[in-house]
Design a protein around this motif. Structure first.
Motif, PDB file in Angstrom:
ATOM      1  N   LEU A   6       0.840  -1.191   0.000  1.00 28.48           N
ATOM      2  CA  LEU A   6       0.000   0.000   0.000  1.00 28.48           C
ATOM      3  C   LEU A   6       0.877   1.243   0.000  1.00 28.48           C
ATOM      4  O   LEU A   6       1.685   1.440   0.908  1.00 28.48           O
ATOM      5  CB  LEU A   6      -0.917   0.008   1.232  1.00 28.48           C
ATOM      6  N   ASN A   7       0.728   2.034  -1.053  1.00 28.24           N
ATOM      7  CA  ASN A   7       1.524   3.251  -1.202  1.00 28.24           C
ATOM      8  C   ASN A   7       3.023   2.962  -1.139  1.00 28.24           C
ATOM      9  O   ASN A   7       3.807   3.754  -0.621  1.00 28.24           O
ATOM     10  CB  ASN A   7       1.135   4.280  -0.131  1.00 28.24           C
ATOM     11  N   GLY A   8       3.400   1.795  -1.675  1.00 26.48           N
ATOM     12  CA  GLY A   8       4.805   1.427  -1.729  1.00 26.48           C
ATOM     13  C   GLY A   8       5.364   0.896  -0.438  1.00 26.48           C
ATOM     14  O   GLY A   8       6.584   0.676  -0.325  1.00 26.48           O
ATOM     15  N   ARG A   9       4.505   0.617   0.544  1.00 26.27           N
ATOM     16  CA  ARG A   9       4.964   0.151   1.849  1.00 26.27           C
ATOM     17  C   ARG A   9       4.255  -1.148   2.233  1.00 26.27           C
ATOM     18  O   ARG A   9       3.107  -1.389   1.862  1.00 26.27           O
ATOM     19  CB  ARG A   9       4.704   1.212   2.925  1.00 26.27           C
ATOM     20  N   LEU A  10       4.958  -1.967   2.999  1.00 28.68           N
ATOM     21  CA  LEU A  10       4.423  -3.241   3.452  1.00 28.68           C
ATOM     22  C   LEU A  10       3.323  -3.006   4.481  1.00 28.68           C
ATOM     23  O   LEU A  10       3.532  -2.310   5.484  1.00 28.68           O
ATOM     24  CB  LEU A  10       5.544  -4.077   4.070  1.00 28.68           C
ATOM     25  N   ASP A  32       9.779  -2.066   2.902  1.00 20.85           N
ATOM     26  CA  ASP A  32       9.828  -2.597   1.541  1.00 20.85           C
ATOM     27  C   ASP A  32       9.071  -3.923   1.469  1.00 20.85           C
ATOM     28  O   ASP A  32       9.470  -4.901   2.111  1.00 20.85           O
ATOM     29  CB  ASP A  32      11.285  -2.801   1.125  1.00 20.85           C
ATOM     30  N   PRO A  33       7.983  -4.004   0.687  1.00 22.73           N
ATOM     31  CA  PRO A  33       7.239  -5.265   0.594  1.00 22.73           C
ATOM     32  C   PRO A  33       8.098  -6.435   0.123  1.00 22.73           C
ATOM     33  O   PRO A  33       7.886  -7.575   0.553  1.00 22.73           O
ATOM     34  CB  PRO A  33       6.120  -4.953  -0.404  1.00 22.73           C
ATOM     35  N   GLN A  34       9.066  -6.182  -0.757  1.00 24.06           N
ATOM     36  CA  GLN A  34       9.886  -7.275  -1.277  1.00 24.06           C
ATOM     37  C   GLN A  34      10.731  -7.923  -0.178  1.00 24.06           C
ATOM     38  O   GLN A  34      10.934  -9.136  -0.170  1.00 24.06           O
ATOM     39  CB  GLN A  34      10.796  -6.763  -2.386  1.00 24.06           C
ATOM     40  N   GLU A  35      11.220  -7.117   0.761  1.00 24.50           N
ATOM     41  CA  GLU A  35      12.094  -7.643   1.806  1.00 24.50           C
ATOM     42  C   GLU A  35      11.376  -8.580   2.762  1.00 24.50           C
ATOM     43  O   GLU A  35      12.018  -9.350   3.482  1.00 24.50           O
ATOM     44  CB  GLU A  35      12.726  -6.488   2.584  1.00 24.50           C
TER      45      GLU A  35
END
Length: 286
Positions: A6-10, A32-35
């Motif tokens: 959401l909005n670039g954040r996890l 970071d969602p990827q992390e």
């Protein structure tokens, strides 16, 4: 557990809505969602320990019309995709039931999220509603019996395909024809495996906003289910945390119709999977 970008954040969903994981965890986990996938077990344990009553108001995330939903996995190391994995889709495509999974790739720049507009290139752009499995642990030579333990969760996906480029000879160009920007919508949430009574039997489908159903099926109709795919893929190359597996589509694609059909500017493609959610993407002119 349900997580989102959401909005670039996890963000993590709880009974009160969504919470910003970095804020709620006081920096234990990053934004970071990827992390998240490199620490999936730790994140799962923290989420189970953290009840909604203990989350500060400052960690709450607004999800109104201003919210931007990115793909739950924004930068996977590898994206695998499976063709001809439902018997009814094999039949409408005019092929025989495959003895081995038909594997191709989509490139990471094709990924987009819920609500994102997809610019249609010249050609015939087709829809393919798909269950997407997300890897949560390093996986090398998994067995069918252990395969689910390597899966972080499931999400909704569309394997959008420009058929003319995809089928251009002398050898088909599956990866290119399916990797234009926006041709991999996924989301809006990733749902962990423990949330499902049977993760191998979920209804999925897609429709045009307004009510016309284009596809409807069940993941139990796959020729190669998620455990089989994880085992076969990991026997060739390691699967890494955050990798995606687009698992194939049921019957009802535009190319299989008579006359054939394609998406057009102004269409809004709505894709759903039981127990996961609904993905909505408007189509616009390039």
């Amino acid at each position: 557990m349900r997580v989102a970008n959401l909005n670039g954040r996890l963000a993590l969903k709880d009974s009160g809505g969504y919470v910003d994981v970095e804020v709620a965890s006081e920096g234990r986990f990053g934004s970071d969602p990827q992390e998240a996938f490199a620490r999936w077990d730790d994140l799962t344990a923290w989420a189970q320990e953290t009840g909604a009553s203990r989350v500060a108001d400052k960690a709450r995330v607004r999800t109104g019309t201003e919210a931007v939903w990115g793909p739950p996995v924004p930068r996977p190391s590898q994206i695998f995709a499976i063709g001809l994995n439902y018997r009814d889709h094999v039949a409408e495509s005019g092929f025989r039931i495959p003895e081995e999974p038909a594997v191709f790739t989509k490139f990471a720049t094709s990924l987009t999220g819920h609500g994102a507009a997809v610019a249609l290139p010249d050609g015939m752009v087709d829809w393919e509603a798909e269950l997407v499995a997300v890897i949560g642990r390093h996986c090398d030579h998994a067995t069918r019996e252990t395969a689910w333990s390597y899966v972080a969760g499931l999400t909704v996906g569309q394997d959008l395909s420009e058929r003319r480029l995809q089928l251009a000879g002398p050898a088909p160009q599956f990866s290119l024809g399916k990797s234009y920007p926006g041709f991999g919508p996924v989301g809006p949430e990733l749902v962990s495996i423990d949330e499902f009574t049977d993760p191998g039997d979920l209804e999925l489908g897609c429709m045009l906003e307004g009510g016309e159903v284009l596809q409807k099926g069940r993941t139990s109709s796959m020729i190669f289910g998620v455990p089989e795919l994880v085992a076969r893929l990991s026997a060739v190359c390691p699967l890494l945390p955050g990798d995606l597996i687009f698992t194939g589509t049921p019957a009802g694609v535009g190319m299989g119709r008579s006359p054939q059909r394609s998406l057009a500017p102004g269409d809004v493609l709505v894709t759903w999977i039981e127990g996961i959610g609904t993905l909505r993407n408007p189509m616009v002119a390039a």
